[in-house]
Design a protein around this motif. Sequence first.
Motif, mmCIF file in Angstrom:
data_model
loop_
_atom_site.group_PDB
_atom_site.id
_atom_site.type_symbol
_atom_site.label_atom_id
_atom_site.label_comp_id
_atom_site.label_asym_id
_atom_site.label_seq_id
_atom_site.Cartn_x
_atom_site.Cartn_y
_atom_site.Cartn_z
ATOM 1 N N UNK A 203 0.889 -1.043 -0.021
ATOM 2 C CA UNK A 203 -0.034 0.034 -0.179
ATOM 3 C C UNK A 203 0.875 1.363 -0.119
ATOM 4 N N UNK A 204 0.659 2.231 -0.949
ATOM 5 C CA UNK A 204 1.500 3.294 -1.288
ATOM 6 C C UNK A 204 0.742 4.539 -0.693
ATOM 7 N N UNK A 205 1.192 5.623 -0.152
ATOM 8 C CA UNK A 205 0.418 6.796 0.172
ATOM 9 C C UNK A 205 0.900 8.097 -0.270
ATOM 10 N N UNK A 206 0.130 8.626 -1.021
ATOM 11 C CA UNK A 206 0.754 10.055 -1.651
ATOM 12 C C UNK A 206 -0.130 11.109 -1.013
ATOM 13 N N UNK A 207 0.828 12.559 -0.614
ATOM 14 C CA UNK A 207 -0.012 13.474 -0.049
ATOM 15 C C UNK A 207 0.438 14.566 -0.931
ATOM 16 N N UNK A 208 -0.599 15.367 -1.233
ATOM 17 C CA UNK A 208 -0.392 16.560 -2.617
ATOM 18 C C UNK A 208 -1.640 17.397 -2.277
ATOM 19 N N UNK A 209 -1.019 18.757 -2.279
ATOM 20 C CA UNK A 209 -1.934 19.847 -2.412
ATOM 21 C C UNK A 209 -2.779 19.698 -3.518
ATOM 22 N N UNK A 210 -4.062 19.996 -3.271
ATOM 23 C CA UNK A 210 -5.074 20.120 -4.179
ATOM 24 C C UNK A 210 -5.833 18.879 -4.207
ATOM 25 N N UNK A 211 -5.383 17.675 -3.901
ATOM 26 C CA UNK A 211 -6.171 16.555 -3.831
ATOM 27 C C UNK A 211 -7.391 16.744 -2.743
ATOM 28 N N UNK A 212 -8.198 15.764 -2.515
ATOM 29 C CA UNK A 212 -9.197 15.443 -1.329
ATOM 30 C C UNK A 212 -8.983 13.938 -0.942
ATOM 31 N N UNK A 213 -9.546 13.177 -1.653
ATOM 32 C CA UNK A 213 -9.577 11.722 -1.265
ATOM 33 C C UNK A 213 -9.656 10.734 -2.421
ATOM 34 N N UNK A 214 -8.491 9.929 -2.778
ATOM 35 C CA UNK A 214 -8.578 9.082 -4.146
ATOM 36 C C UNK A 214 -7.647 7.776 -3.784
ATOM 37 N N UNK A 215 -8.091 6.878 -4.459
ATOM 38 C CA UNK A 215 -7.697 5.511 -4.424
ATOM 39 C C UNK A 215 -7.577 4.699 -5.711
#
Length: 265
Positions: A203-215
């Motif tokens: 499982x990989x986690x990305x944190x990015x300005x502009x995003x809400x919740x995606x998978x």
Amino acid sequence: MTTTATDQQPAPADRESLLIPVGVLGARGRMGTEVVKAVNDADDLELVAMVDDGDWLFNVADAGAQVVVDFTRPDVVMDNIRFCIDNNIHCVVGTTGFDEARLATVAEWLEPKPELGVVIAPNFGIGAILLMRFAQEAARFFPSVEVVELHHPNKVDAPSGTAVRTARLVASARRAAGLPPVPDATTDELPGARGTDVEGVRVHAVRLAGLVAHQEVLLGAAGESLTLRHDSFDRASFMPGVLLAVREISRRPGLTVGIEGFLGL
Ligand SMILES: NC(=O)C1=CN([C@@H]2O[C@H](COP(=O)(O)OP(=O)(O)OC[C@H]3O[C@@H](n4cnc5c(N)ncnc54)[C@H](O)[C@@H]3O)[C@@H](O)[C@H]2O)C=CC1
Ligand SMILES: O=C(O)C1=N[C@H](C(=O)O)C[C@H](O)C1
């Protein structure tokens, strides 16, 4: 004498007594704010208490909340649930951070209160719930699978509760199908490069300005891949599921994990 639809409407006083009194914990947060709006907009619900960090938790009991919605933080949610159970208030919990031990504790707290319901759902978005179901269905057909979740940078937990649940569901489907471990020849790795391991699923986690919740769930086999993706572009996407849970929970005693059953899935 004939009765018209208008005659059958409850009188205003009766209608008020039919409203479900709802308290919101984490009411000033990103999700809490949205829940407050959704409850206020619902004809059959009445917002009776809004509690955030530093507020008096007893407000929800004093205000007569029948259902509490919790979108707070993993480090405080257990105390909130305990309080609600002690005060005979049904709970709809969206806060993440639940492992098997925490779920078992909540189930134990509920034992002496067989009429009370607690639902703990890592994701109330209908599309996200369907994505989990589709991933579970597809898992047995593909030797390779990885989960990538992408969120706004203010999220405190990683990986997301949804990603952990997805990985567990996929892992369980793989076990049931007797699949061998996911192929992976990595022997030389910078820490974290291959994400985290949840029951054998990366499982990989990305944190990015502009995003809400995606998978995304990526599934691979010889010569093909299948990518399942869900995007919550707005926190409004979680509200139909939250409101459904608020309306249903008094009819669902005990601990429920996920709202799949409420949706007939
Ligand atoms: N199940 C689902 O569908 C979803 C779950 N979440 C989860 O919900 C949780 C909250 O997410 P956000 O709203 O984005 O976070 P947030 O940080 O915007 O909101 C949390 C709120 O809880 C408050 N809080 C902290 N301690 C408290 C306490 N003891 N009592 C009452 N309030 C307290 C904070 O002051 C803050 O206002 C996270 O665990 C997140 O992963 C988020 C989106 C959807
Ligand atoms: O923190 C969030 O934003 C979200 N949290 C939940 C999770 O951790 O799965 C649900 C959704 O992904 C949004």
